[in-house]
Design a protein around this motif. Structure first.
Motif: not given
Length: 199
Positions: A44, A184, A188
């Motif tokens: 990532f 993600g 997040r």
């Protein structure tokens, strides 16, 4: 590692992004996948929305993998995160790998949009122009993609894309990277709100 487009187990690092409205950074996800569709690596990263760090972000992801068996890099677009431009030639030069950057629709260009969104657009427009034009590549699925590439012929690029594309126009390493990036991004916390990009 040299690329042999006919090799049965080519490994590609597919990179895609996702970002939320008003987010300061986008999420980048990378997937190492073989042409037999085995996933054997994940990484990532992040890029600044409206920034100029996309090239370095992709290279940092590649280096963090610490892999000597990746044969090429597939990018889902080289203009990401609200005009944060990935320099395809620079990624290829610094990684030592062929790079294929894909888009999926015809376009008349984005210079007007850059001028509209940035007070001082000249440097960004120069980076955009440096990318050069896109070549249409027909896939075995009947779909067509538009390609910018470095250190790979159009014939080999087509062979690689056909090998990784099961259906539609999106190669599997990029499809899976997109899913990871979106997940993600959803998980997040929003780091900072930001108004319109003006640099």
């Amino acid at each position: 590692m040299p690329l042999h487009a006919t090799k049965k187990a080519i490994r590609a690092l597919g990179v895609a992004e996702s970002f939320r409205p008003r987010a300061k950074e986008s999420i980048l996800a990378g997937v190492v996948m073989r042409t037999d569709l085995v996933v054997d690596g994940l990484v990532f990263g992040a890029a600044t929305v409206g920034g100029d760090d996309a090239t370095d972000s992709v290279l940092k992801m590649f280096r963090r993998l610490k892999r000597g068996d990746v044969n090429l890099i597939l990018l889902s677009g080289c203009i990401i995160s609200r005009y944060n431009i990935v320099d395809v030639d620079e990624v290829s030069r610094r990684s030592g790998l062929p790079v294929i950057c894909l888009t999926y629709n015809e376009s008349g260009g984005i210079e007007h949009a850059i001028r509209k969104n940035f007070e001082h657009p000249e440097e960004r427009i120069a980076r955009y122009r440096k990318l050069g034009g896109r070549a249409p590549v027909p896939l075995h699925t009947g779909h067509r993609v538009f390609v910018r590439s470095a250190q790979i012929s159009q014939a080999d690029a087509k062979a690689v894309l056909d090998a990784f594309t099961l259906q539609g126009a999106v190669p599997e390493p990029i499809r899976v990277a997109r899913l990871l990036a979106r997940s993600g991004s959803a998980l997040r916390p929003l780091r900072a709100a930001r108004g319109p990009s003006r640099t």
